[in-house]
Scaffold this active site. Sequence first.
Site, mmCIF file in Angstrom:
data_model
loop_
_atom_site.group_PDB
_atom_site.id
_atom_site.type_symbol
_atom_site.label_atom_id
_atom_site.label_comp_id
_atom_site.label_asym_id
_atom_site.label_seq_id
_atom_site.Cartn_x
_atom_site.Cartn_y
_atom_site.Cartn_z
ATOM 1 N N HIS A 102 -0.549 -10.945 17.779
ATOM 2 C CA HIS A 102 -0.603 -12.141 18.511
ATOM 3 C C HIS A 102 0.549 -12.615 18.507
ATOM 4 O O HIS A 102 0.744 -12.401 17.317
ATOM 5 C CB HIS A 102 -1.752 -13.171 17.445
ATOM 6 C CG HIS A 102 -1.300 -14.656 18.515
ATOM 7 N ND1 HIS A 102 -2.262 -14.747 19.483
ATOM 8 C CD2 HIS A 102 -0.455 -14.870 18.338
ATOM 9 C CE1 HIS A 102 -1.386 -16.037 20.046
ATOM 10 N NE2 HIS A 102 -0.890 -16.159 19.156
ATOM 11 N N LYS A 156 -2.512 -9.449 12.999
ATOM 12 C CA LYS A 156 -3.756 -9.238 12.944
ATOM 13 C C LYS A 156 -4.763 -8.389 11.943
ATOM 14 O O LYS A 156 -3.736 -7.461 11.284
ATOM 15 C CB LYS A 156 -5.074 -9.363 14.220
ATOM 16 C CG LYS A 156 -3.880 -10.424 15.025
ATOM 17 C CD LYS A 156 -4.624 -9.843 16.459
ATOM 18 C CE LYS A 156 -4.569 -10.851 17.669
ATOM 19 N NZ LYS A 156 -5.338 -10.402 19.172
ATOM 20 N N ASN A 168 -6.436 -5.208 18.581
ATOM 21 C CA ASN A 168 -4.735 -4.807 19.493
ATOM 22 C C ASN A 168 -3.539 -5.317 18.916
ATOM 23 O O ASN A 168 -2.756 -5.554 19.050
ATOM 24 C CB ASN A 168 -5.136 -5.866 20.611
ATOM 25 C CG ASN A 168 -4.579 -7.116 20.748
ATOM 26 O OD1 ASN A 168 -5.074 -7.237 19.666
ATOM 27 N ND2 ASN A 168 -5.108 -8.005 21.492
ATOM 28 N N TYR A 179 -7.727 -20.199 17.877
ATOM 29 C CA TYR A 179 -8.018 -19.989 19.683
ATOM 30 C C TYR A 179 -8.791 -21.450 20.152
ATOM 31 O O TYR A 179 -8.864 -21.022 21.577
ATOM 32 C CB TYR A 179 -8.849 -18.925 19.618
ATOM 33 C CG TYR A 179 -8.506 -17.694 19.279
ATOM 34 C CD1 TYR A 179 -7.361 -16.993 19.988
ATOM 35 C CD2 TYR A 179 -8.476 -16.874 18.347
ATOM 36 C CE1 TYR A 179 -6.585 -16.113 19.469
ATOM 37 C CE2 TYR A 179 -7.581 -15.834 17.835
ATOM 38 C CZ TYR A 179 -7.507 -14.632 18.927
ATOM 39 O OH TYR A 179 -6.241 -13.652 18.295
ATOM 40 N N GLU A 219 0.789 -23.666 17.883
ATOM 41 C CA GLU A 219 0.545 -22.790 16.447
ATOM 42 C C GLU A 219 1.648 -22.784 15.646
ATOM 43 O O GLU A 219 0.837 -22.715 14.220
ATOM 44 C CB GLU A 219 0.558 -21.313 17.823
ATOM 45 C CG GLU A 219 -0.034 -20.878 18.485
ATOM 46 C CD GLU A 219 0.035 -19.924 19.751
ATOM 47 O OE1 GLU A 219 -1.095 -19.301 19.804
ATOM 48 O OE2 GLU A 219 0.757 -18.354 19.208
#
Length: 203
Positions: free
Chosen positions: A161, A16, A158, A56, A172
């Site tokens: 992904h 990310k 974080n 998402y 995805e």
Amino acid sequence: MINYDAKQEKTLVIVKPDGVQRSLIGEVIKRYEQTGLKLVALKMLIPSLDLALQHYSIDPGWAKRLGDKTFETMKARGEKIPNMTPEEYAETIRTTLKTYLSSGPVVVMIWQGMNAIGIVRKITGATEPLSSTPGTIRGDYTIDSYSAGNTDNRAVRNIIHSSGSQDEAEKEIKLWFKPEEILNYRLVAEAIIYDANLDGILE
Ligand code: IDP
Ligand code: MG
């Protein structure tokens, strides 16, 4: 290994924007690579808001799971649970997530191998850095928490992904890669990782 091809899984990983800015691309790749999983696709891009939102919105059960997971963590810590359903909570997070994911360059990859989805999740660590264990990527390189994210009305940072299930991985991978961008090849190390016996080692 018998049924070598049947045992192969593919999973999607995204470094990310915070992971790229923290100069962790190499470290992240190293950790997945040294397990014996095989990198079969890789690219760098700045995702549009629309692509981030699509990412998402892939799994219909995702919102409920996200809400439940966060509420459980908050309850265990004695924190105040937001006055909304888990799905409504996830909807507010989805808005912050699309901003987070599209805020700068990301590195997107596909890792392939036996149990690739579970192995990558294990190395990545739990969603919330405050709870993720040392030795995992999120446990070692991040300090964020649900409460810090919620205080500033932003998604939890974080670094990574990774796909949560086979169904998520398939959808995805289709969203981020064209079929011709995914490479089909063998690594020589796979002979050691997957062979039923190691009779190729000695001369
Ligand atoms: P995962 O990334 O470990 O699969 P998901 O539940 O799919 O976790 O959530 C997607 C992302 O949404 C997380 O990686 C994190 O960045 C963010 N996130 C999840 N729950 C919360 C929350 O309660 N507050 C803020 N951000 C959250
Ligand atoms: Mg997820």
